[in-house]
Design a protein around this motif. Structure first.
Motif, PDB file in Angstrom:
ATOM      1  N   HIS A 169       0.832  -1.209   0.000  1.00  0.00           N
ATOM      2  CA  HIS A 169       0.000   0.000   0.000  1.00  0.00           C
ATOM      3  C   HIS A 169       0.866   1.258   0.000  1.00  0.00           C
ATOM      4  O   HIS A 169       0.564   2.243  -0.684  1.00  0.00           O
ATOM      5  N   GLY A 170       1.931   1.230   0.779  1.00  0.00           N
ATOM      6  CA  GLY A 170       2.816   2.382   0.855  1.00  0.00           C
ATOM      7  C   GLY A 170       3.486   2.672  -0.473  1.00  0.00           C
ATOM      8  O   GLY A 170       3.570   3.835  -0.900  1.00  0.00           O
ATOM      9  N   PHE A 171       3.962   1.611  -1.136  1.00  0.00           N
ATOM     10  CA  PHE A 171       4.629   1.812  -2.429  1.00  0.00           C
ATOM     11  C   PHE A 171       3.641   2.337  -3.463  1.00  0.00           C
ATOM     12  O   PHE A 171       3.972   3.224  -4.256  1.00  0.00           O
ATOM     13  N   ARG A 172       2.411   1.807  -3.450  1.00  0.00           N
ATOM     14  CA  ARG A 172       1.372   2.314  -4.364  1.00  0.00           C
ATOM     15  C   ARG A 172       1.102   3.796  -4.100  1.00  0.00           C
ATOM     16  O   ARG A 172       1.020   4.602  -5.032  1.00  0.00           O
TER      17      ARG A 172
ATOM     18  N   LEU B  13       7.634   2.425 -11.453  1.00  0.00           N
ATOM     19  CA  LEU B  13       6.369   1.906 -11.976  1.00  0.00           C
ATOM     20  C   LEU B  13       6.497   0.435 -12.365  1.00  0.00           C
ATOM     21  O   LEU B  13       5.570  -0.354 -12.153  1.00  0.00           O
ATOM     22  N   ASN B  14       7.629   0.078 -12.935  1.00  0.00           N
ATOM     23  CA  ASN B  14       7.865  -1.332 -13.279  1.00  0.00           C
ATOM     24  C   ASN B  14       7.853  -2.205 -12.030  1.00  0.00           C
ATOM     25  O   ASN B  14       7.291  -3.307 -12.026  1.00  0.00           O
ATOM     26  N   LYS B  15       8.442  -1.692 -10.961  1.00  0.00           N
ATOM     27  CA  LYS B  15       8.433  -2.416  -9.685  1.00  0.00           C
ATOM     28  C   LYS B  15       7.014  -2.503  -9.136  1.00  0.00           C
ATOM     29  O   LYS B  15       6.583  -3.547  -8.619  1.00  0.00           O
ATOM     30  N   TYR B  16       6.269  -1.386  -9.268  1.00  0.00           N
ATOM     31  CA  TYR B  16       4.895  -1.365  -8.778  1.00  0.00           C
ATOM     32  C   TYR B  16       4.016  -2.370  -9.523  1.00  0.00           C
ATOM     33  O   TYR B  16       3.130  -2.995  -8.932  1.00  0.00           O
ATOM     34  N   LEU B  17       4.258  -2.531 -10.823  1.00  0.00           N
ATOM     35  CA  LEU B  17       3.452  -3.474 -11.609  1.00  0.00           C
ATOM     36  C   LEU B  17       3.574  -4.898 -11.060  1.00  0.00           C
ATOM     37  O   LEU B  17       2.603  -5.661 -11.073  1.00  0.00           O
ATOM     38  N   GLU B  18       4.758  -5.250 -10.572  1.00  0.00           N
ATOM     39  CA  GLU B  18       4.936  -6.566  -9.946  1.00  0.00           C
ATOM     40  C   GLU B  18       4.126  -6.653  -8.656  1.00  0.00           C
ATOM     41  O   GLU B  18       3.450  -7.651  -8.392  1.00  0.00           O
ATOM     42  N   ILE B  19       4.203  -5.597  -7.842  1.00  0.00           N
ATOM     43  CA  ILE B  19       3.442  -5.548  -6.584  1.00  0.00           C
ATOM     44  C   ILE B  19       1.949  -5.601  -6.892  1.00  0.00           C
ATOM     45  O   ILE B  19       1.180  -6.305  -6.228  1.00  0.00           O
ATOM     46  N   ARG B  20       1.547  -4.837  -7.901  1.00  0.00           N
ATOM     47  CA  ARG B  20       0.130  -4.791  -8.305  1.00  0.00           C
ATOM     48  C   ARG B  20      -0.362  -6.184  -8.665  1.00  0.00           C
ATOM     49  O   ARG B  20      -1.434  -6.623  -8.223  1.00  0.00           O
TER      50      ARG B  20
ATOM     51  N   VAL C 158      -4.157  -7.397  -7.514  1.00  0.00           N
ATOM     52  CA  VAL C 158      -5.082  -8.040  -8.442  1.00  0.00           C
ATOM     53  C   VAL C 158      -5.754  -9.234  -7.756  1.00  0.00           C
ATOM     54  O   VAL C 158      -5.089 -10.125  -7.233  1.00  0.00           O
ATOM     55  N   LYS C 159      -7.074  -9.225  -7.762  1.00  0.00           N
ATOM     56  CA  LYS C 159      -7.855 -10.317  -7.161  1.00  0.00           C
ATOM     57  C   LYS C 159      -8.731 -10.938  -8.241  1.00  0.00           C
ATOM     58  O   LYS C 159      -9.663 -10.299  -8.736  1.00  0.00           O
ATOM     59  N   GLY C 160      -8.419 -12.149  -8.609  1.00  0.00           N
ATOM     60  CA  GLY C 160      -9.209 -12.793  -9.664  1.00  0.00           C
ATOM     61  C   GLY C 160      -8.927 -12.171 -11.009  1.00  0.00           C
ATOM     62  O   GLY C 160      -7.772 -12.011 -11.413  1.00  0.00           O
TER      63      GLY C 160
ATOM     64  N   LYS D 124      -7.360  -2.785  -2.080  1.00  0.00           N
ATOM     65  CA  LYS D 124      -7.049  -4.122  -1.558  1.00  0.00           C
ATOM     66  C   LYS D 124      -8.029  -5.199  -2.056  1.00  0.00           C
ATOM     67  O   LYS D 124      -7.755  -6.394  -1.924  1.00  0.00           O
ATOM     68  N   PHE D 125      -9.160  -4.756  -2.632  1.00  0.00           N
ATOM     69  CA  PHE D 125     -10.138  -5.708  -3.165  1.00  0.00           C
ATOM     70  C   PHE D 125      -9.960  -5.938  -4.669  1.00  0.00           C
ATOM     71  O   PHE D 125     -10.727  -6.668  -5.285  1.00  0.00           O
ATOM     72  N   GLY D 126      -8.971  -5.272  -5.244  1.00  0.00           N
ATOM     73  CA  GLY D 126      -8.723  -5.420  -6.672  1.00  0.00           C
ATOM     74  C   GLY D 126      -9.547  -4.501  -7.543  1.00  0.00           C
ATOM     75  O   GLY D 126      -9.576  -4.661  -8.768  1.00  0.00           O
TER      76      GLY D 126
END
Length: 293
Positions: A125-128, A183-190, A195-197, A207-209
């Motif tokens: 959450h902090g990185f986002r 942003l590239n690092k964030y995409l991995e975290i994302r 991502v949920k489902g 947090k719910f996607g």
């Protein structure tokens, strides 16, 4: 006084405006035409526009509302030119007194760094949140534009993001090299955390996607500003003002700033030319030989 029905068609087809924006434009123009009719003014004269602006100021309209109304009226004049009713747009001839407008709130560079340093980037959450604040400051985009960015809109190879602004108008916003890496690092975290489902494609998720809301982003900005001890009233739009003000102070051309902000009228961008007294004095102290002594 009724607005020409063809004007609505012009806004939809020629200007590509949304229904809500068209309603606002029609309302602004109708109010202006009613004013002209009551005062029996010449609609072709710039003095008429100046009188109307003074009337709005007298009624305590905010700077944002006045600038929006000026923009609406200017588009209406462009329409009248296209219809060969008039041959010039009087809004473009107005030399607006500086005292009409006040500079929007903005943050200095130290305050920006304090806010960014407050964010705990070790958590998802902090990185986002760090990326969100960083993008608001370094791109100048509106919060409504930021929350609607999709991953597919990001071209990291070219270093740009395609965003959809007011009225559905698209523009490309450059992003700096360090932010691309983050942003590239964030995409991995994302992908691994947010991502949920099924992935809905939006860049910033909760947090719910689901796509982040504008209101949630307001809370994010206020939270970190308070944690950093910033006494000013900080909102996402303050970062937009800060982006433009810092660009102008460092020598960027006003037309470039207009394009980056996605302003349809240069009148809106001109508000950033009014630097505060301290900024002017500091500039003189650095560059003028008499002030250096």
């Amino acid at each position: 006084m009724n607005v020409d029905s063809n004007f609505k068609h012009y806004l939809l087809v020629e200007e590509y405006l949304s229904e809500n924006t068209i309603k606002a434009y029609l309302s602004d123009v109708k109010a202006f035409l009613d004013f002209v009719k009551i005062k029996k003014y010449d609609i072709k004269s710039e003095d008429t526009v100046i009188s109307y602006i003074k009337n709005l100021i007298k009624k305590s309209y905010s700077i944002e509302s006045i600038l929006r109304k000026i923009s609406s009226i200017s588009v209406y004049y462009d329409y009248l030119i296209k219809e060969k009713v008039i041959d010039k747009n009087p809004v473009l001839l107005i030399d607006k007194p500086k005292k009409w407008f006040k500079l929007p709130d903005f943050l200095n560079e130290d305050e920006i760094l304090k806010i960014l340093d407050t964010v705990d980037k070790s958590t998802p959450h902090g990185f986002r949140d760090y990326i969100i604040i960083n993008m608001l400051y370094t791109s100048g985009m509106r919060i409504s534009e930021l929350v609607n960015i999709e991953v597919s809109n990001c071209d990291f190879r070219r270093g740009i993001i395609r965003i959809k602004g007011k009225g559905g108008k698209e523009r490309f916003v450059p992003i700096h090299k360090k932010l691309i890496e983050e942003l590239n690092k964030y995409l991995e975290i994302r992908h691994n955390y947010f991502v949920k489902g099924r992935d809905n494609g939006y860049l910033f998720l909760n947090k719910f996607g689901n796509k982040l809301s504008r209101e949630y982003c307001w809370k994010i900005v206020r939270k970190y500003a308070e944690m950093a001890g910033i006494k000013k009233k900080v909102s996402p739009h303050v970062f937009r003002h800060t982006f433009a003000t810092h660009l102008l102070k460092n020598g960027a051309d006003l037309r470039v700033i207009q394009m980056l902000l996605g302003h349809s009228s240069i009148l809106t961008t001109e508000i950033y030319t009014q630097l505060d007294d301290d900024s002017l004095r500091n500039s003189l102290s650095i560059h003028h030989p008499r002030f250096k002594r």
